[in-house]
Write a protein that holds these residues in place. Structure first.
Motif, PDB file in Angstrom:
ATOM      1  N   ALA A 184      31.796  55.001  47.357  1.00  0.00           N
ATOM      2  CA  ALA A 184      32.593  53.844  47.798  1.00  0.00           C
ATOM      3  C   ALA A 184      32.644  52.771  46.714  1.00  0.00           C
ATOM      4  CB  ALA A 184      32.007  53.277  49.094  1.00  0.00           C
ATOM      5  N   ALA A 185      31.511  52.542  46.019  1.00  0.00           N
ATOM      6  CA  ALA A 185      31.492  51.564  44.923  1.00  0.00           C
ATOM      7  C   ALA A 185      32.384  52.022  43.772  1.00  0.00           C
ATOM      8  CB  ALA A 185      30.057  51.346  44.439  1.00  0.00           C
ATOM      9  N   TYR A 186      32.443  53.333  43.551  1.00  0.00           N
ATOM     10  CA  TYR A 186      33.307  53.898  42.511  1.00  0.00           C
ATOM     11  C   TYR A 186      34.769  53.503  42.782  1.00  0.00           C
ATOM     12  CZ  TYR A 186      35.651  57.371  39.545  1.00  0.00           C
ATOM     13  OH  TYR A 186      36.440  57.969  38.601  1.00  0.00           O
ATOM     14  N   TYR A 187      35.207  53.692  44.028  1.00  0.00           N
ATOM     15  CA  TYR A 187      36.584  53.341  44.387  1.00  0.00           C
ATOM     16  C   TYR A 187      36.858  51.853  44.154  1.00  0.00           C
ATOM     17  CZ  TYR A 187      37.146  57.858  46.786  1.00  0.00           C
ATOM     18  OH  TYR A 187      37.251  59.194  47.090  1.00  0.00           O
ATOM     19  N   ALA A 188      35.863  51.019  44.498  1.00  0.00           N
ATOM     20  CA  ALA A 188      36.043  49.571  44.338  1.00  0.00           C
ATOM     21  C   ALA A 188      36.174  49.197  42.862  1.00  0.00           C
ATOM     22  CB  ALA A 188      34.857  48.844  44.974  1.00  0.00           C
ATOM     23  N   LEU A 189      35.269  49.714  42.034  1.00  0.00           N
ATOM     24  CA  LEU A 189      35.326  49.403  40.597  1.00  0.00           C
ATOM     25  C   LEU A 189      36.615  49.936  39.977  1.00  0.00           C
ATOM     26  CD1 LEU A 189      31.600  50.110  39.619  1.00  0.00           C
ATOM     27  CD2 LEU A 189      32.760  47.891  39.493  1.00  0.00           C
ATOM     28  N   GLU A 190      37.026  51.112  40.413  1.00  0.00           N
ATOM     29  CA  GLU A 190      38.248  51.726  39.885  1.00  0.00           C
ATOM     30  C   GLU A 190      39.464  50.833  40.144  1.00  0.00           C
ATOM     31  OE1 GLU A 190      39.999  56.216  40.142  1.00  0.00           O
ATOM     32  OE2 GLU A 190      39.915  55.128  42.032  1.00  0.00           O
ATOM     33  N   SER A 191      39.446  50.099  41.259  1.00  0.00           N
ATOM     34  CA  SER A 191      40.606  49.283  41.628  1.00  0.00           C
ATOM     35  C   SER A 191      40.619  47.904  40.958  1.00  0.00           C
ATOM     36  CB  SER A 191      40.666  49.114  43.149  1.00  0.00           C
ATOM     37  OG  SER A 191      39.617  48.292  43.605  1.00  0.00           O
ATOM     38  N   MET A 192      39.565  47.544  40.224  1.00  0.00           N
ATOM     39  CA  MET A 192      39.508  46.238  39.583  1.00  0.00           C
ATOM     40  C   MET A 192      40.440  46.180  38.367  1.00  0.00           C
ATOM     41  SD  MET A 192      37.478  44.317  41.359  1.00  0.00           S
ATOM     42  CE  MET A 192      38.029  45.177  42.828  1.00  0.00           C
ATOM     43  N   LYS A 193      41.264  45.128  38.322  1.00  0.00           N
ATOM     44  CA  LYS A 193      42.215  44.969  37.209  1.00  0.00           C
ATOM     45  C   LYS A 193      41.703  43.987  36.142  1.00  0.00           C
ATOM     46  CE  LYS A 193      45.790  47.345  39.023  1.00  0.00           C
ATOM     47  NZ  LYS A 193      45.040  48.308  39.799  1.00  0.00           N
ATOM     48  N   ASN A 194      40.835  43.065  36.544  1.00  0.00           N
ATOM     49  CA  ASN A 194      40.358  42.003  35.633  1.00  0.00           C
ATOM     50  C   ASN A 194      38.885  42.202  35.291  1.00  0.00           C
ATOM     51  OD1 ASN A 194      42.897  40.760  35.918  1.00  0.00           O
ATOM     52  ND2 ASN A 194      42.236  39.723  37.785  1.00  0.00           N
ATOM     53  N   PRO A 195      38.393  41.524  34.217  1.00  0.00           N
ATOM     54  CA  PRO A 195      36.951  41.582  33.915  1.00  0.00           C
ATOM     55  C   PRO A 195      36.140  41.239  35.167  1.00  0.00           C
ATOM     56  CG  PRO A 195      38.125  40.389  32.193  1.00  0.00           C
ATOM     57  CD  PRO A 195      39.120  40.650  33.285  1.00  0.00           C
ATOM     58  N   THR A 196      35.097  42.034  35.430  1.00  0.00           N
ATOM     59  CA  THR A 196      34.414  41.970  36.730  1.00  0.00           C
ATOM     60  C   THR A 196      32.932  41.656  36.585  1.00  0.00           C
ATOM     61  OG1 THR A 196      35.985  43.558  37.664  1.00  0.00           O
ATOM     62  CG2 THR A 196      33.888  43.326  38.815  1.00  0.00           C
ATOM     63  N   VAL A 197      32.477  40.724  37.417  1.00  0.00           N
ATOM     64  CA  VAL A 197      31.043  40.493  37.605  1.00  0.00           C
ATOM     65  C   VAL A 197      30.668  41.243  38.879  1.00  0.00           C
ATOM     66  CG1 VAL A 197      29.216  38.789  37.944  1.00  0.00           C
ATOM     67  CG2 VAL A 197      31.222  38.202  36.544  1.00  0.00           C
ATOM     68  N   TRP A 198      29.765  42.202  38.736  1.00  0.00           N
ATOM     69  CA  TRP A 198      29.470  43.134  39.843  1.00  0.00           C
ATOM     70  C   TRP A 198      28.135  42.799  40.483  1.00  0.00           C
ATOM     71  CZ3 TRP A 198      27.520  48.777  38.862  1.00  0.00           C
ATOM     72  CH2 TRP A 198      27.480  49.488  40.072  1.00  0.00           C
ATOM     73  N   ILE A 199      28.161  42.488  41.786  1.00  0.00           N
ATOM     74  CA  ILE A 199      26.919  42.279  42.556  1.00  0.00           C
ATOM     75  C   ILE A 199      26.588  43.602  43.234  1.00  0.00           C
ATOM     76  CG2 ILE A 199      25.778  40.974  44.390  1.00  0.00           C
ATOM     77  CD1 ILE A 199      27.775  38.709  43.922  1.00  0.00           C
ATOM     78  N   VAL A 200      25.405  44.161  42.911  1.00  0.00           N
ATOM     79  CA  VAL A 200      25.058  45.513  43.359  1.00  0.00           C
ATOM     80  C   VAL A 200      23.586  45.559  43.766  1.00  0.00           C
ATOM     81  CG1 VAL A 200      24.612  46.201  40.949  1.00  0.00           C
ATOM     82  CG2 VAL A 200      25.025  47.975  42.652  1.00  0.00           C
ATOM     83  N   GLY A 201      23.251  46.458  44.695  1.00  0.00           N
ATOM     84  CA  GLY A 201      21.838  46.664  45.036  1.00  0.00           C
ATOM     85  C   GLY A 201      21.570  46.586  46.524  1.00  0.00           C
ATOM     86  N   GLY A 202      20.376  47.013  46.909  1.00  0.00           N
ATOM     87  CA  GLY A 202      19.966  47.059  48.311  1.00  0.00           C
ATOM     88  C   GLY A 202      18.991  48.204  48.489  1.00  0.00           C
ATOM     89  N   THR A 203      19.037  48.842  49.640  1.00  0.00           N
ATOM     90  CA  THR A 203      18.167  49.987  49.900  1.00  0.00           C
ATOM     91  C   THR A 203      18.816  51.238  49.316  1.00  0.00           C
ATOM     92  OG1 THR A 203      17.493  48.943  51.980  1.00  0.00           O
ATOM     93  CG2 THR A 203      16.941  51.268  51.705  1.00  0.00           C
ATOM     94  N   ASP A 204      18.169  51.814  48.315  1.00  0.00           N
ATOM     95  CA  ASP A 204      18.715  52.978  47.604  1.00  0.00           C
ATOM     96  C   ASP A 204      18.680  54.209  48.504  1.00  0.00           C
ATOM     97  OD1 ASP A 204      18.221  55.468  45.701  1.00  0.00           O
ATOM     98  OD2 ASP A 204      19.228  53.933  44.527  1.00  0.00           O
ATOM     99  N   LYS A 205      19.765  55.022  48.465  1.00  0.00           N
ATOM    100  CA  LYS A 205      19.811  56.254  49.275  1.00  0.00           C
ATOM    101  C   LYS A 205      19.715  57.487  48.384  1.00  0.00           C
ATOM    102  CE  LYS A 205      23.371  55.058  52.669  1.00  0.00           C
ATOM    103  NZ  LYS A 205      24.729  55.118  52.920  1.00  0.00           N
ATOM    104  N   GLY A 206      18.895  57.401  47.340  1.00  0.00           N
ATOM    105  CA  GLY A 206      18.823  58.515  46.385  1.00  0.00           C
ATOM    106  C   GLY A 206      20.023  58.490  45.450  1.00  0.00           C
ATOM    107  N   ASN A 207      20.478  57.281  45.097  1.00  0.00           N
ATOM    108  CA  ASN A 207      21.715  57.128  44.325  1.00  0.00           C
ATOM    109  C   ASN A 207      21.615  57.665  42.905  1.00  0.00           C
ATOM    110  OD1 ASN A 207      22.800  55.850  46.505  1.00  0.00           O
ATOM    111  ND2 ASN A 207      22.858  53.813  45.617  1.00  0.00           N
ATOM    112  N   ASP A 208      22.704  58.256  42.447  1.00  0.00           N
ATOM    113  CA  ASP A 208      22.867  58.640  41.047  1.00  0.00           C
ATOM    114  C   ASP A 208      24.012  57.777  40.501  1.00  0.00           C
ATOM    115  OD1 ASP A 208      23.375  59.725  38.604  1.00  0.00           O
ATOM    116  OD2 ASP A 208      23.901  61.726  39.322  1.00  0.00           O
ATOM    117  N   TYR A 209      23.656  56.821  39.629  1.00  0.00           N
ATOM    118  CA  TYR A 209      24.649  55.863  39.142  1.00  0.00           C
ATOM    119  C   TYR A 209      25.440  56.378  37.948  1.00  0.00           C
ATOM    120  CZ  TYR A 209      22.306  52.529  42.208  1.00  0.00           C
ATOM    121  OH  TYR A 209      21.801  51.889  43.308  1.00  0.00           O
TER     122      TYR A 209
END
Length: 444
Positions: free
Chosen positions: A332-357
């Motif tokens: 879901a975060a991939y889709y969000a970042l993909e849709s960004m058109k301008n330079p982005t400050v990304w707020i990320v994190g929380g309870t990890d679900k075995g994520n591969d970034y």
């Protein structure tokens, strides 16, 4: 003689099923091992429905003629296994409610995009002036809506867990958006079992029904050859010109069935490639239902995004703040970042679900100017992106995260909350996280 209907789980769907069971003449007993919300307790009491909470009375439950199971109860729970051993039919609320309505059902499933597509579909039909209810995994209980029997159409968002327990459920239009790994712990860690569960949405359809599916999704492409759906198959694609369905190029979405309709993508209210796909799925179904072209166009252009899903909050000092708190996994975060058109400050994190970034790396390198970690333990995010992005800091309150992101931003930039993680380390749920974000943005 009255049949014994046992409802396992006293949430929105369970209480709705209990009310419908009572109306249909069953002897209803609802059992929840947790505690019920006050509103549900009141509803059951007012309708004279027997219930228990904090326990499961096994003897009473095992004496059922029919069980409606909450989607949250695991299939392998000992009580469920014992009911199966005794050949007691176990069904979902979706299955139960569908037995008591003749309304046309548009059912939507997939790993991502269900809520957005279902809400958009409901919006299109409402704009056309149709009498339509929105339920399933979103909004009201389908069963409770059927009790009042006031709708001619239902748009239902349906999870794999709800589909696991259907027997005769038959939507007029079934939409399958995509299949990506999710909830695999409930499917023996086998993607094909999870995928088969999604395909149950079409197994009872006949030649008068429609199966709208994502032509580009490899998991769907593999399984569609094996399944024997009798429905008319209508594909939609972001990459291939399909004559018998819908497709998108850089400028337009073209619907080919049953009527040709062209929709300019630049006018769509929902941003991002994935949302063009979601919009195309909803528009394809609307076209099958012979909704007027003008209604389809207007609805796609004026639709307000689902709360906490790429929701534009405010511009402060020329910096746009976007709330995507519902992005609780990497996909879901991939889709969000993909849709960004301008330079982005990304707020990320929380309870990890075995994520591969690692799959986010190309997008982060290309689009992200700073990362603000928001979580109790940010070590995985720091390890993944230190050295990739010049500015990366840790915070553990939403106020600090929003203020830090604002400091990194410049006029024309975007601040994106798209956590890629569950919320339970610092927040009650993703809604709480998103609401706190919006509050702090307004306080800047």
């Amino acid at each position: 003689m009255q049949e014994n209907l046992v409802i396992l789980g006293g949430g929105e769907s369970g209480v709705g099923a209990a009310l419908l069971g009572k109306k249909q003449g069953f002897r209803v007993f609802l059992s929840d091992r947790g505690s019920l919300k006050e509103e549900y307790r009141t509803k059951l009491t007012q309708n004279g429905i027997e219930f228990e909470e904090g326990t499961h009375s096994e003897e009473r439950i095992l004496n059922a003629d029919l069980v409606v199971k909450s989607p949250g109860i695991p299939k392998k729970a000992p009580l469920i296994e014992e009911l199966k051993n005794r050949h007691v039919p176990i069904i979902s609320e979706i299955e139960f409610a569908s037995r008591y309505t003749t309304a046309k059902i548009i059912a939507i499933t997939g790993s991502n995009g269900k809520t957005t597509t279902a809400t958009l579909m409901h919006h299109i039909l409402t704009q056309e002036g149709l009498n339509v209810g929105l339920g399933g995994n979103i909004g009201k209980s389908f069963a409770e809506m059927v009790v009042n029997d006031e709708y001619e159409y239902y748009v239902l968002e349906i999870s794999s867990f709800q589909l696991d327990d259907v027997i005769s459920f038959k939507p007029y239009i079934a939409i399958l958006l995509n299949i990506t790994p999710d909830h695999l712990d409930q499917y023996d860690y086998k993607l094909e079992l999870y995928a088969q569960s999604k395909f149950k949405i079409t197994e009872n359809q006949n030649h008068e029904d429609y199966f709208v599916y994502n032509y580009d999704d490899n998991g769907i492409a593999d399984l569609i050859k094996e399944i024997n759906t009798k429905a008319k198959k209508i594909p939609f694609s972001m990459s291939t010109h399909v004559n018998d369905g819908s497709y998108a190029d850089d400028e337009n979405v073209t619907l080919n069935f049953p009527e040709k309709v062209e929709l300019p993508i630049s006018e769509f209210a929902l941003r991002g490639k994935h949302n063009v796909s979601n919009s195309m799925a909803a528009a394809t179904a609307a076209n099958i239902l012979k909704i007027r072209k003008d209604t389809i166009k207007r609805s796609l252009f004026d639709f307000t995004a689902v709360e906490h899903r790429l929701e534009s909050v405010l511009k402060v000092g020329g910096i746009e703040f976007i709330n995507d708190s519902k992005a609780t996994n990497v996909n879901a975060a991939y889709y969000a970042l993909e849709s960004m058109k301008n330079p982005t400050v990304w707020i990320v994190g929380g309870t990890d679900k075995g994520n591969d970034y690692s799959e986010l790396m190309p997008l982060v390198k290309k689009k992200v100017k700073a990362i603000v970690c928001l979580g109790v333990d940010n070590s995985k995010i720091l390890d993944a992106f230190e050295g990739v992005v010049d500015n990366i800091i840790e915070t553990n309150t939403m106020q600090d995260a929003v203020r830090s992101a604002y400091m990194f931003g410049r006029k024309g930039d975007t601040v994106l909350l798209s956590p890629a993680c569950a919320s339970f380390d610092l927040f009650k749920n993703y809604e709480d996280r998103g609401n706190q974000f919006k509050k702090e943005v307004k306080n800047l």
